[in-house]
Design a protein around this motif. Structure first.
Motif, PDB file in Angstrom:
ATOM      1  N   GLU A 139       3.381  34.993  19.471  1.00  0.00           N
ATOM      2  CA  GLU A 139       1.930  35.039  19.711  1.00  0.00           C
ATOM      3  C   GLU A 139       1.284  33.680  19.470  1.00  0.00           C
ATOM      4  N   LYS A 140       1.670  33.013  18.407  1.00  0.00           N
ATOM      5  CA  LYS A 140       1.064  31.721  18.069  1.00  0.00           C
ATOM      6  C   LYS A 140       1.470  30.637  19.068  1.00  0.00           C
ATOM      7  N   GLU A 143      -0.691  31.273  22.050  1.00  0.00           N
ATOM      8  CA  GLU A 143      -2.041  30.759  21.807  1.00  0.00           C
ATOM      9  C   GLU A 143      -2.069  29.231  21.944  1.00  0.00           C
ATOM     10  N   ASN A 144      -1.029  28.593  21.426  1.00  0.00           N
ATOM     11  CA  ASN A 144      -0.965  27.138  21.484  1.00  0.00           C
ATOM     12  C   ASN A 144      -0.875  26.649  22.929  1.00  0.00           C
ATOM     13  N   LYS A 146      -1.897  28.265  25.605  1.00  0.00           N
ATOM     14  CA  LYS A 146      -3.173  28.537  26.264  1.00  0.00           C
ATOM     15  C   LYS A 146      -4.226  27.507  25.869  1.00  0.00           C
ATOM     16  N   GLU A 147      -4.143  27.040  24.635  1.00  0.00           N
ATOM     17  CA  GLU A 147      -5.103  26.034  24.161  1.00  0.00           C
ATOM     18  C   GLU A 147      -4.885  24.687  24.841  1.00  0.00           C
TER      19      GLU A 147
END
Length: 476
Positions: A139-140, A143-144, A146-147
């Protein structure tokens, strides 16, 4: 848009060499879009496990190869290295020294996490055995990604990042010391019986039976949890990873899979469809400086000179046995004491260090120091082995796990060094092997012969071209 991406320079030229051509608003807008396309940098994110020296340095060199190829193409790069935030000594400094920016993932690694990652390939266990933590990792990383929104991901051996990239459909390049392909591993991975299975009986087997047993064990190796990674696979499926045959091979599957090794070791072998053998990539910076104390130690006359370096994946007990061996034998030795393994203070507390042994915890320019030594004592990390062989310096080595054992076997089977099994890695055995390597001229001549294998190989060019083919094919 694909046509414009490929032919933008040509179309711009038509407008720019025709100063008398009257452009209306649509044409001016079109020309402006072409100019913006030309100036848009390729966004590259590099995931590297900075607790591992080999993976970190290879990641840097792969990125340098991409930079050189992008410069040829006139394309600007926007490069960001993303690393885990860890509290122990690590190798972020190498990335910063190379001139790259660094960001961190949102999941800090404990020492227990690092130990799991570093030891999994030796124990055959999973990288992340807890489901909730495995899911959190993926998940992280999602997120990274996508950022930062990379056009291209360069991924070291970080399976959760590979799963995240596959879920999000991000073009990916990986780099490994060997082909991350299940069929190849089952057929060719092992060159000899793994150290952990070596015993008094196997040592007495004739060569043809050892070879048969090695082939069987190579195939059985893929049944281990290290290769299936069931917990991480389950977490990936929960997050949308639709892979019919989940496991480490598909977690690390990429559009381009670079293997930073010599092609001579793969002749006649079936490799994965995405695999590209690049040749070695290790730093040979012209601005590297050798510690004056190393020069002093290795300029001694009438003394054998030995370099001891066990990388970041070596183990404390193996390093201490190697130091004890050179201390007792009287060789002039330089010992790299990696802080992630052991501190110099602990070495001095546990061993009597004579004046002819110099301990350093600094990162040394191995390509410059290896040629000064008559022999090296090493672990089997690919970069460490390649640096020794590139320099034509014979070795005494120990593999921390099967891949490192194979790295050493590739050259020891050519007579360029001696590999000692982990369970037999003791100071007396090391000293005996080192005496042979230094006394018998064949080891030096065979190492010099293997050094010729590196001649004419440009790993940077091969890696850069392989990545750039992907950039062009995907219009990145």
């Amino acid at each position: 848009m694909a046509y414009l991406a490929r032919h933008g320079d040509y179309l711009r030229g038509i407008f720019e060499i025709s100063p008398g051509l009257a452009l209306g608003p649509p044409a001016r807008l079109f020309l402006g879009s072409l100019k913006s396309m030309r100036s848009t940098p390729l966004k590259v994110v590099c995931y590297v496990p900075t607790f591992n020296a080999g993976d970190t340095t290879r990641g840097i060199e792969v990125t340098r190869a991409l930079e050189a190829r992008a410069e040829e193409a006139g394309r600007e790069l926007d490069i960001l290295f993303v690393c885990p935030p860890i509290k122990v000594a690590h190798f972020e400094a190498l990335i910063l020294k190379a001139g790259y920016r660094i960001a961190h993932t949102a999941v800090p690694l404990s020492q227990a996490d690092i130990d799991n990652f570093m030891n999994a390939d030796r124990t055959g266990e999973e990288f992340i055995p807890e489901y909730d933590r495995a899911k959190l990792y993926i998940e992280k990383y999602m997120e990274n990604l996508k950022e930062h929104k990379p056009d291209l991901l360069i991924n070291g051996c970080i399976p959760p990042a590979g799963v995240a990239a596959r879920i999000l459909g991000i073009p990916t390049v990986t780099y490994f010391p060997f082909p991350a392909d299940k069929t190849w591993v089952e057929r060719y991975f092992l060159k000899d019986i793994p150290d952990q299975l070596e015993n008094a009986l196997t040592l007495k087997l004739p060569i043809f039976l050892r070879a048969k047993l090695t082939r069987l064990l190579s195939k059985l190796a893929t049944k281990q949890r290290f290769f299936s990674q069931p917990t991480l696979a389950r977490a990936g499926r929960e997050l949308g990873w639709n892979e019919p045959m989940p496991g480490i091979f598909t977690m690390l599957k990429a559009d381009v899979e670079l293997v930073t090794d010599l092609a001579i070791f793969y002749e006649g072998q079936e490799l994965g469809a995405r695999t590209r053998i690049t040749g070695p990539l290790f730093s040979k910076g012209a601005d590297a400086v050798i510690d004056p104390k190393i020069l002093e130690m290795f300029h001694a006359k009438n003394a054998n000179k030995v370099l001891v370096t066990m990388g970041s994946s070596g183990e404390k007990k193996h390093l201490l046995e190697a130091i004890a061996a050179v201390s007792q034998a009287g060789y002039h030795a330089v010992v790299v004491v990696q802080p992630t393994i052991c501190s110099i203070a602990e070495v001095r507390a546990r061993l009597q260090i004579p004046p002819h042994v110099y301990l350093t915890d600094a990162f040394i320019p191995a390509h410059l120091v290896n040629p000064l030594a008559d022999a090296v004592i090493i672990h089997g990390g690919q970069g460490t082995v390649q640096n020794a062989m590139y320099s034509g310096t014979p070795f005494v080595g120990v593999g921390m796990q099967a891949e490192q054992q194979t790295n050493l076997d590739n050259f020891s089977l050519q007579g360029a060094g001696i590999r000692i099994a982990r369970k037999f890695w003791r100071r007396d055995a090391i000293a005996k092997a080192l005496t042979r390597v230094l006394a018998e001229p064949s080891f030096k001549s065979n190492a010099a012969r293997m050094a010729q294998s590196f001649a004419g190989i440009d790993g940077y060019k091969e890696a850069g071209n392989a990545i750039w083919e992907l950039v062009e094919a995907r219009n990145l």
